[in-house]
Design an enzyme around this catalytic site. Structure first.
Site, PDB file in Angstrom:
ATOM      1  N   LYS A 179       0.835  -1.203   0.000  1.00 36.49           N
ATOM      2  CA  LYS A 179       0.000   0.000   0.000  1.00 36.49           C
ATOM      3  C   LYS A 179       0.869   1.253   0.000  1.00 36.49           C
ATOM      4  CE  LYS A 179      -3.837  -2.374   2.341  1.00 36.49           C
ATOM      5  NZ  LYS A 179      -4.533  -2.634   3.621  1.00 36.49           N
ATOM      6  N   GLN A 202      -4.806  -1.343   9.847  1.00 33.09           N
ATOM      7  CA  GLN A 202      -4.538  -2.623   9.181  1.00 33.09           C
ATOM      8  C   GLN A 202      -5.054  -3.780  10.027  1.00 33.09           C
ATOM      9  OE1 GLN A 202      -3.115  -3.112   6.021  1.00 33.09           O
ATOM     10  NE2 GLN A 202      -3.667  -5.247   6.341  1.00 33.09           N
ATOM     11  N   ASP A 259     -11.072   2.793   3.644  1.00 35.16           N
ATOM     12  CA  ASP A 259     -11.429   1.379   3.491  1.00 35.16           C
ATOM     13  C   ASP A 259     -12.933   1.193   3.286  1.00 35.16           C
ATOM     14  OD1 ASP A 259      -9.217  -0.306   3.449  1.00 35.16           O
ATOM     15  OD2 ASP A 259      -8.933  -0.187   5.618  1.00 35.16           O
TER      16      ASP A 259
END
Lengths: 278, 278
Positions: free
Chosen positions: A48, A92, A115
């Site tokens: 990422k 995460q 997200d």
């Protein structure tokens, strides 16, 4: 068979995103919270960060000890929520079990949720309102649209019902007027159902679960699975068996995976833009 | 054929609820906001007030002029949100077009939302978290459970995809391990799909849309439709045609309707209890 080439498409779309970001005076900023040293998480975060850097998005990694307290994580999230420079906050997953994941996810400002996992963003998706779409289903939609695959009126079967993939992709396809069947581990005669699919999305986490006798001729197959088998990445569908039956199929890796990362960056830029147009 | 007798079941369950409420020193309070004089809304509100009163829930009706300003409705909602005596706030829909319905629905505290329509409550449903379930789907689940109709592993077809009925009932049945197909006005060959249903839920708002050639022998048919045809209430399924094929079937009226009102009261008591255990 046409390969749904997520790697190629994501590279092209990331380049487009880079051109947009290049025109910004202040760059979008994505803060990543990584707790502990789960090897898969380390590798995802690295991917990422690298992709963000190529696009011109600034990343800040907050790499926390796996024994960190709930209060300290809350304090960090609160400070990132307050910080006007921060456009996106990514926690995460998975996080250590002693932490209250639901509480922490709710604590992230939904206006800073690239997200698309926040309860408010998912509620808006449920209500067909403008929202931040979860990265993986958003990536799948982008990939299908890139290849001009028709959705309206099609029979879609989704295998898996998580709120990260199965549920949101079902809702997004439904909102595009597909007829959607949602299957899962408790579904009986699953083969009879998957065989009816014009578009089959698999996100069940079982290597090679979908075999050639489970799909119809010319199916569009989207494989979200990423399973490690003997050091190799294997999807939820048996690619080699199905590739000659499918009209379109995603490879694993280099299918949905890079599209997910593209969507994360796309969402971060979206959050940046909406902050700056307030 | 066994009739899914919503009237009888709701009366029994309302009585149970009454016994519970009788044991409370302070009664739960439901505030209803009704704007304008839509005849159907007036009749629904009357039904809700009457049922609440039988159960022992205090209702306050705020009957507002149809030309009321957005600001005034906001002021009322804010004051009800603040008022500790108020357990549930119900904004009777539809509201006049000059008002921002989405904004007003979001403004109601999600802890005071007996309809289960708030974006946070629907987000929680999407994420399979504890929540206030929307009244109609909750009523359907209660009715199916009352008759011990098995859900796990069954093929369910839902016709309709609103966020009041179609989407939440799909999610709730999925969470009980049914396999769910969601159809709608853009679905092709809908008859082929409805014929596969062990349980068929219809909420599409078209009188007698489901005919006997569209269902399989022994289907469980749940009809959410309430259509006025020639002064009579007619469901979305042709009851007379289907009643001899179905194993279980809801009548219209007196099927899902009274169960919806029961759920609304049930949810109000739930909100009252959760307020008092904080």
């Amino acid at each position: 068979m046409i390969l749904l080439d997520g790697k190629m498409v994501s590279e092209e779309l990331n380049l487009k995103l880079k051109n947009k970001v290049d025109s910004f005076d202040v760059k979008p900023q994505l803060d990543i919270i990584l707790i502990g040293n789960n090897p898969a998480s380390l590798s995802y975060v690295k991917g990422k960060k690298k992709a963000a850097s190529l696009v011109g998005i600034t990343t800040n990694l907050h790499h926390l000890d796996e024994n960190i307290s709930q209060e300290e994580v809350e304090r960090l999230i609160n400070s990132l929520n307050q910080d006007e420079k921060v456009d996106g906050i990514l926690l995460q997953l998975p996080i250590p079990k002693h932490l209250d994941q639901e509480y922490l996810m709710d604590l992230i400002a939904y206006e800073k949720d690239p997200d698309g996992f926040h309860v408010v963003n998912q509620g808006k998706l449920f209500q067909k309102r403008k929202t931040i779409y979860p990265a993986t289903p958003k990536g799948i939609m982008t990939l299908l649209d890139y290849y001009n695959i028709p959705i309206e009126g099609k029979s879609v079967v989704v295998v898996g019902r998580s709120n990260i993939v199965g549920m949101p992709i079902s809702k997004m396809l439904l909102d595009r007027n597909a007829t959607v069947t949602i299957c899962h581990s408790k579904t009986k005669n699953i083969k009879e159902i998957t065989k009816t699919a014009d578009i089959l999305v698999v996100a069940i986490g079982i290597p090679k679960f979908i075999t050639k006798d489970m799909v119809k001729q010319d199916v569009v197959l989207v494989d979200v699975g990423i399973n490690r088998v003997d050091e190799k990445l294997v999807g939820d569908a048996d690619f080699d068996e199905i590739k000659d039956i499918a009209s379109y199929i995603t490879p694993v890796p280099k299918g949905v995976g890079p599209m997910t990362i593209h969507s994360l960056l796309f969402n971060t830029v979206l959050l940046y833009e909406s902050k700056n147009t307030k």
